[in-house]
Write a protein that holds these residues in place. Structure first.
Motif, PDB file in Angstrom:
ATOM      1  N   PRO A   1       0.811  -1.232   0.000  1.00 52.49           N
ATOM      2  CA  PRO A   1       0.000   0.000   0.000  1.00 52.49           C
ATOM      3  C   PRO A   1       0.837   1.271   0.000  1.00 52.49           C
ATOM      4  N   TRP A   2       1.947   1.252   0.732  1.00 49.37           N
ATOM      5  CA  TRP A   2       2.792   2.440   0.802  1.00 49.37           C
ATOM      6  C   TRP A   2       3.420   2.730  -0.559  1.00 49.37           C
ATOM      7  N   LEU A   3       3.974   1.700  -1.188  1.00 49.55           N
ATOM      8  CA  LEU A   3       4.610   1.889  -2.498  1.00 49.55           C
ATOM      9  C   LEU A   3       3.575   2.242  -3.558  1.00 49.55           C
ATOM     10  N   LEU A   4       2.424   1.571  -3.522  1.00 46.96           N
ATOM     11  CA  LEU A   4       1.387   1.841  -4.521  1.00 46.96           C
ATOM     12  C   LEU A   4       0.909   3.282  -4.442  1.00 46.96           C
ATOM     13  N   LEU A   5       0.604   3.754  -3.250  1.00 49.35           N
ATOM     14  CA  LEU A   5       0.128   5.128  -3.101  1.00 49.35           C
ATOM     15  C   LEU A   5       1.199   6.135  -3.507  1.00 49.35           C
ATOM     16  N   SER A   6       2.451   5.820  -3.180  1.00 48.29           N
ATOM     17  CA  SER A   6       3.549   6.708  -3.559  1.00 48.29           C
ATOM     18  C   SER A   6       3.651   6.828  -5.080  1.00 48.29           C
ATOM     19  N   VAL A   7       3.512   5.698  -5.770  1.00 49.25           N
ATOM     20  CA  VAL A   7       3.584   5.705  -7.239  1.00 49.25           C
ATOM     21  C   VAL A   7       2.381   6.423  -7.837  1.00 49.25           C
ATOM     22  N   LEU A   8       1.187   6.126  -7.335  1.00 49.83           N
ATOM     23  CA  LEU A   8      -0.028   6.738  -7.888  1.00 49.83           C
ATOM     24  C   LEU A   8      -0.023   8.255  -7.714  1.00 49.83           C
ATOM     25  N   ARG A   9       0.528   8.725  -6.607  1.00 48.02           N
ATOM     26  CA  ARG A   9       0.585  10.176  -6.379  1.00 48.02           C
ATOM     27  C   ARG A   9       1.473  10.877  -7.397  1.00 48.02           C
ATOM     28  N   HIS A  10       2.423  10.140  -7.958  1.00 48.39           N
ATOM     29  CA  HIS A  10       3.365  10.751  -8.904  1.00 48.39           C
ATOM     30  C   HIS A  10       3.123  10.294 -10.349  1.00 48.39           C
ATOM     31  N   PHE A  11       1.977   9.683 -10.596  1.00 49.36           N
ATOM     32  CA  PHE A  11       1.650   9.248 -11.953  1.00 49.36           C
ATOM     33  C   PHE A  11       1.588  10.439 -12.896  1.00 49.36           C
ATOM     34  N   ARG A  12       2.118  10.233 -14.101  1.00 48.83           N
ATOM     35  CA  ARG A  12       2.086  11.290 -15.117  1.00 48.83           C
ATOM     36  C   ARG A  12       1.356  10.762 -16.352  1.00 48.83           C
ATOM     37  N   ARG A  13       1.304  11.577 -17.368  1.00 51.52           N
ATOM     38  CA  ARG A  13       0.782  11.173 -18.668  1.00 51.52           C
ATOM     39  C   ARG A  13       1.621  11.848 -19.730  1.00 51.52           C
ATOM     40  N   PRO A  14       2.235  11.156 -20.670  1.00 50.03           N
ATOM     41  CA  PRO A  14       2.168   9.698 -20.832  1.00 50.03           C
ATOM     42  C   PRO A  14       3.192   8.979 -19.952  1.00 50.03           C
ATOM     43  N   GLU A  15       2.971   7.677 -19.748  1.00 51.65           N
ATOM     44  CA  GLU A  15       3.850   6.838 -18.953  1.00 51.65           C
ATOM     45  C   GLU A  15       4.397   5.703 -19.825  1.00 51.65           C
ATOM     46  N   PRO A  16       5.609   5.203 -19.502  1.00 54.52           N
ATOM     47  CA  PRO A  16       6.118   4.019 -20.198  1.00 54.52           C
ATOM     48  C   PRO A  16       5.424   2.762 -19.682  1.00 54.52           C
ATOM     49  N   GLY A  17       5.830   1.627 -20.193  1.00 48.98           N
ATOM     50  CA  GLY A  17       5.194   0.371 -19.813  1.00 48.98           C
ATOM     51  C   GLY A  17       5.285   0.051 -18.342  1.00 48.98           C
ATOM     52  N   ALA A  18       6.284   0.595 -17.660  1.00 44.26           N
ATOM     53  CA  ALA A  18       6.437   0.335 -16.228  1.00 44.26           C
ATOM     54  C   ALA A  18       5.212   0.775 -15.438  1.00 44.26           C
ATOM     55  N   ALA A  19       4.388   1.648 -16.004  1.00 46.09           N
ATOM     56  CA  ALA A  19       3.176   2.105 -15.305  1.00 46.09           C
ATOM     57  C   ALA A  19       2.267   0.940 -14.948  1.00 46.09           C
ATOM     58  N   PHE A  20       2.295  -0.118 -15.756  1.00 44.22           N
ATOM     59  CA  PHE A  20       1.428  -1.267 -15.513  1.00 44.22           C
ATOM     60  C   PHE A  20       1.860  -2.081 -14.298  1.00 44.22           C
ATOM     61  N   LEU A  21       2.975  -1.717 -13.701  1.00 41.11           N
ATOM     62  CA  LEU A  21       3.402  -2.407 -12.483  1.00 41.11           C
ATOM     63  C   LEU A  21       2.449  -2.157 -11.320  1.00 41.11           C
ATOM     64  N   VAL A  22       1.651  -1.092 -11.384  1.00 43.62           N
ATOM     65  CA  VAL A  22       0.645  -0.887 -10.336  1.00 43.62           C
ATOM     66  C   VAL A  22      -0.354  -2.046 -10.343  1.00 43.62           C
ATOM     67  N   CYS A  23      -0.631  -2.557 -11.534  1.00 43.81           N
ATOM     68  CA  CYS A  23      -1.504  -3.727 -11.666  1.00 43.81           C
ATOM     69  C   CYS A  23      -0.750  -5.008 -11.321  1.00 43.81           C
ATOM     70  N   VAL A  24       0.458  -5.146 -11.844  1.00 45.58           N
ATOM     71  CA  VAL A  24       1.232  -6.378 -11.650  1.00 45.58           C
ATOM     72  C   VAL A  24       1.475  -6.655 -10.167  1.00 45.58           C
ATOM     73  N   ALA A  25       1.923  -5.643  -9.434  1.00 47.99           N
ATOM     74  CA  ALA A  25       2.206  -5.837  -8.010  1.00 47.99           C
ATOM     75  C   ALA A  25       0.937  -6.219  -7.252  1.00 47.99           C
ATOM     76  N   THR A  26      -0.180  -5.592  -7.606  1.00 47.89           N
ATOM     77  CA  THR A  26      -1.449  -5.883  -6.948  1.00 47.89           C
ATOM     78  C   THR A  26      -1.914  -7.302  -7.255  1.00 47.89           C
ATOM     79  N   GLU A  27      -1.846  -7.675  -8.529  1.00 41.67           N
ATOM     80  CA  GLU A  27      -2.268  -9.016  -8.913  1.00 41.67           C
ATOM     81  C   GLU A  27      -1.311 -10.087  -8.374  1.00 41.67           C
ATOM     82  N   ALA A  28      -0.043  -9.741  -8.201  1.00 43.15           N
ATOM     83  CA  ALA A  28       0.910 -10.700  -7.627  1.00 43.15           C
ATOM     84  C   ALA A  28       0.495 -11.074  -6.206  1.00 43.15           C
ATOM     85  N   LEU A  29      -0.010 -10.087  -5.454  1.00 44.70           N
ATOM     86  CA  LEU A  29      -0.556 -10.376  -4.128  1.00 44.70           C
ATOM     87  C   LEU A  29      -1.750 -11.327  -4.226  1.00 44.70           C
TER      88      LEU A  29
END
Length: 331
Positions: A124-152
């Motif tokens: 949760p700490w890392l996810l919120l930190s990343v989401l707060r700094h999300f930009r547009r456009p983003e590279p493919g690494a942006a999908f890690l918000v989904c990957v990390a969540t689904e990995a759980l």
């Protein structure tokens, strides 16, 4: 004199090692993710020896990166905090969950539960930190918000299937659905030009769907849901897997049209989706009772293994070249 020189050399070597560990980028966790998921795929296809070797490599890499994580936190806290705001930081969660999933399949449930707890604390700490700094456009690494969540979700569902508690399956269902929502958020910000210009992490667009399909497949296999609930989860799995395969085809064609053969750390983020697509297909074949998916998954697995060997060779060559340049500079 000799003892004094030896101690000085050891101190210098230790300082260099700590300095190197402090510079390991957060995205290096993708190497653990790639190796771990290849190990899972080899396990599912009965290649026990190869799977065990890959598991050992993944575990060793995870320990190395955990030490690097701690060293950077202690020696460069400002840099550590800054890095945590970028999507690659989430590979720490995803890598830990992938390793935990493989260990659960190996029978090490207590260790897998410990890794789930560790990931759940950091996520949760890392996810919120990343989401707060999300930009547009983003590279493919942006999908890690989904990957990390689904990995759980995948690890929780795997542990539930291993008899560690039905509550884990319910938690996995909630987290899986959240992961899909986060995929949509990342997709809206994704720079689609990356499919032709990216250096490896553009493949996470497919990998995020693959791991979502894997989470759904494991939930489909759970005895908790029967009747219409089971049917919905089955259809959900197949839809996600179909979307993953569509992305896989597009990205593969773009690799042929615009080859990018040079080694890049982000290429581990290519291997992971390749392996995850294979594992999702193999798991869905059994959970959704679509037998031909097993054959597809087996083919995709060997593509992932070949990609792993190719990227590992590039990494080895890069390290060897760096050492030779370092030795020449010292001389």
């Amino acid at each position: 004199m000799t003892t004094s020189r030896a101690r000085s050399f050891e101190a210098l070597s230790g300082a260099r090692a700590l300095g190197w560990l402090a510079t390991v980028p957060p995205g290096a966790g993708a190497a653990v993710m790639a190796t771990g998921i290849v190990s899972v795929g080899l396990h599912l296809t009965g290649r026990a020896v190869l799977s065990g070797i890959a598991l050992g490599v993944a575990a060793a890499l995870w320990v190395l990166l955990a030490v690097a994580f701690a060293v950077r936190l202690l020696t460069d806290r400002a840099g550590w905090v800054a890095a945590s705001a970028n999507p690659p930081a989430l590979t720490a969660v995803a890598a830990t969950c992938v390793l935990g999933t493989r260990l659960s399949l190996f029978g090490s449930q207590r260790t897998a539960l410990a890794l789930l707890a560790l990931s759940a604390l950091a996520w949760p700490w890392l996810l919120l930190s990343v989401l707060r700094h999300f930009r547009r456009p983003e590279p493919g690494a942006a999908f890690l918000v989904c990957v990390a969540t689904e990995a759980l979700a995948v690890l929780a569902a795997t542990l539930a299937l291993a008899g560690q508690g039905d509550w884990l399956a319910w938690a996995a269902l909630v987290v899986c659905l959240l992961g899909v929502l986060l995929y949509v958020e990342a997709l809206l910000r994704f720079d689609f030009r990356q499919v032709l210009t990216g250096h490896g992490d553009q493949w996470i667009a497919a990998g995020a769907l693959a791991i979502s399909a894997l989470a759904a497949a494991k939930l489909t296999a759970s005895p908790l849901w029967t009747g219409s609930g089971h049917g919905v989860l089955r259809d959900f799995t197949l839809v996600l897997l179909g979307l993953d395969m569509a992305w896989y085809a597009v990205l593969a064609v773009c690799e042929v049209v615009r080859p990018r053969p040079r080694y890049d750390l982000r290429r581990w983020s290519t291997v992971f989706p390749l392996g995850m697509s294979a594992v999702a297909s193999l798991t869905a074949a059994q959970a959704a009772r679509v037998r031909w998916l097993h054959g597809l998954g087996s083919v995709l697995l060997w593509i992932a293994v070949a990609a792993w060997l190719y990227v590992a060779a590039g990494f080895t060559a890069r390290v060897a070249g760096g050492r030779r340049r370092g030795a020449a500079g010292s001389a």
